[in-house]
Motif scaffolding. Structure first.
Motif, PDB file in Angstrom:
ATOM      1  N   GLU A 227      41.925 -26.164 -21.607  1.00 17.51           N
ATOM      2  CA  GLU A 227      42.437 -25.072 -20.770  1.00 17.51           C
ATOM      3  C   GLU A 227      41.536 -23.841 -20.782  1.00 17.51           C
ATOM      4  OE1 GLU A 227      46.413 -24.367 -22.201  1.00 17.51           O
ATOM      5  OE2 GLU A 227      47.145 -26.282 -21.417  1.00 17.51           O
ATOM      6  N   ASP A 228      40.989 -23.518 -21.945  1.00 16.48           N
ATOM      7  CA  ASP A 228      40.138 -22.321 -22.009  1.00 16.48           C
ATOM      8  C   ASP A 228      38.677 -22.611 -21.689  1.00 16.48           C
ATOM      9  OD1 ASP A 228      38.899 -23.263 -24.355  1.00 16.48           O
ATOM     10  OD2 ASP A 228      40.023 -21.937 -25.684  1.00 16.48           O
ATOM     11  N   GLY A 229      38.381 -23.868 -21.317  1.00 11.25           N
ATOM     12  CA  GLY A 229      37.041 -24.218 -20.883  1.00 11.25           C
ATOM     13  C   GLY A 229      36.041 -24.451 -22.012  1.00 11.25           C
ATOM     14  N   THR A 230      36.502 -24.456 -23.241  1.00  9.13           N
ATOM     15  CA  THR A 230      35.621 -24.694 -24.369  1.00  9.13           C
ATOM     16  C   THR A 230      35.118 -26.128 -24.363  1.00  9.13           C
ATOM     17  OG1 THR A 230      36.834 -23.074 -25.680  1.00  9.13           O
ATOM     18  CG2 THR A 230      35.427 -24.593 -26.885  1.00  9.13           C
TER      19      THR A 230
ATOM     20  N   HIS B  19      34.332 -34.182 -23.205  1.00  9.22           N
ATOM     21  CA  HIS B  19      35.462 -33.788 -22.346  1.00  9.22           C
ATOM     22  C   HIS B  19      36.248 -35.034 -21.931  1.00  9.22           C
ATOM     23  CE1 HIS B  19      37.474 -31.230 -19.297  1.00  9.22           C
ATOM     24  NE2 HIS B  19      37.470 -32.335 -18.573  1.00  9.22           N
TER      25      HIS B  19
END
Length: 186
Positions: A182-185, A95
């Protein structure tokens, strides 16, 4: 014109790993459309940088094989609690790497090849530790191949060159990374 499709390559990798259990829908569980687009851009970057189509295919193929194998290990609960903690640390580092890559892309004159290269090497080392007892030395070699390739300071310098030929690929990669964040992946 050459066509490269990371989903097809991922399917081939899964077939080898899961033999008769392989299915297209199972690969899509592990590698979504956005991830596939990022992989396609990584292939293009490798191909343009190295001038070697077969090396570019090999590095992305190795990346797909590693991703699918780790996803299979996760889906079959093969990691201990300690390894799951390491996996969380790896995810945080990945991340951080994505955020750093995007920041270097969006803010002119901030790119630092040493910083980006070091983050990728740290990710490699954590991943190798995570899969140490689960994957073969051949898979460890694939992990080294992928991370050593993309952490190459010269490749990174060319990728982040504001007027270089790889810039459009970097833009697409960063757009894809933004979607994953954004989608938390990621």
């Amino acid at each position: 014109m050459e066509t490269f499709n990371s989903k097809e390559m991922a399917l081939k990798a899964q077939k080898k790993i899961l033999s008769q259990m392989a299915s297209r829908s199972m690969v899509q569980m592990f590698i979504d459309d956005n991830s596939s687009e990022i992989l396609d851009e990584l292939y293009r970057v490798s191909k343009e940088y190295s001038g070697n189509r077969s090396e570019a295919r090999k590095v992305v193929k190795d990346l797909i094989k590693v991703v699918v194998k780790i996803a299979v290990l996760f889906s079959h609960n093969r990691f201990s609690d300690e390894e799951l903690k390491l996996a969380q640390t790896f995810k945080k580092k990945l991340h951080q790497g994505a955020m750093t890559a995007i920041s270097f892309h969006e803010v002119d004159f901030t790119f630092d090849k040493a910083v980006m290269s070091e983050i990728l090497k740290e990710c490699r080392d954590m991943l190798l530790k995570l899969v140490n007892i689960h994957l073969t030395p051949k898979s460890h070699g694939r992990i080294n191949h992928v991370f050593n390739h993309y952490s190459d300071p010269e490749l990174l310098t060319q990728l982040y060159n504001p007027s270089g030929p790889l810039k459009p690929h970097l833009t697409k990669i960063c757009n894809g990374l933004n979607k994953l964040l954004e989608d938390g992946t990621l």
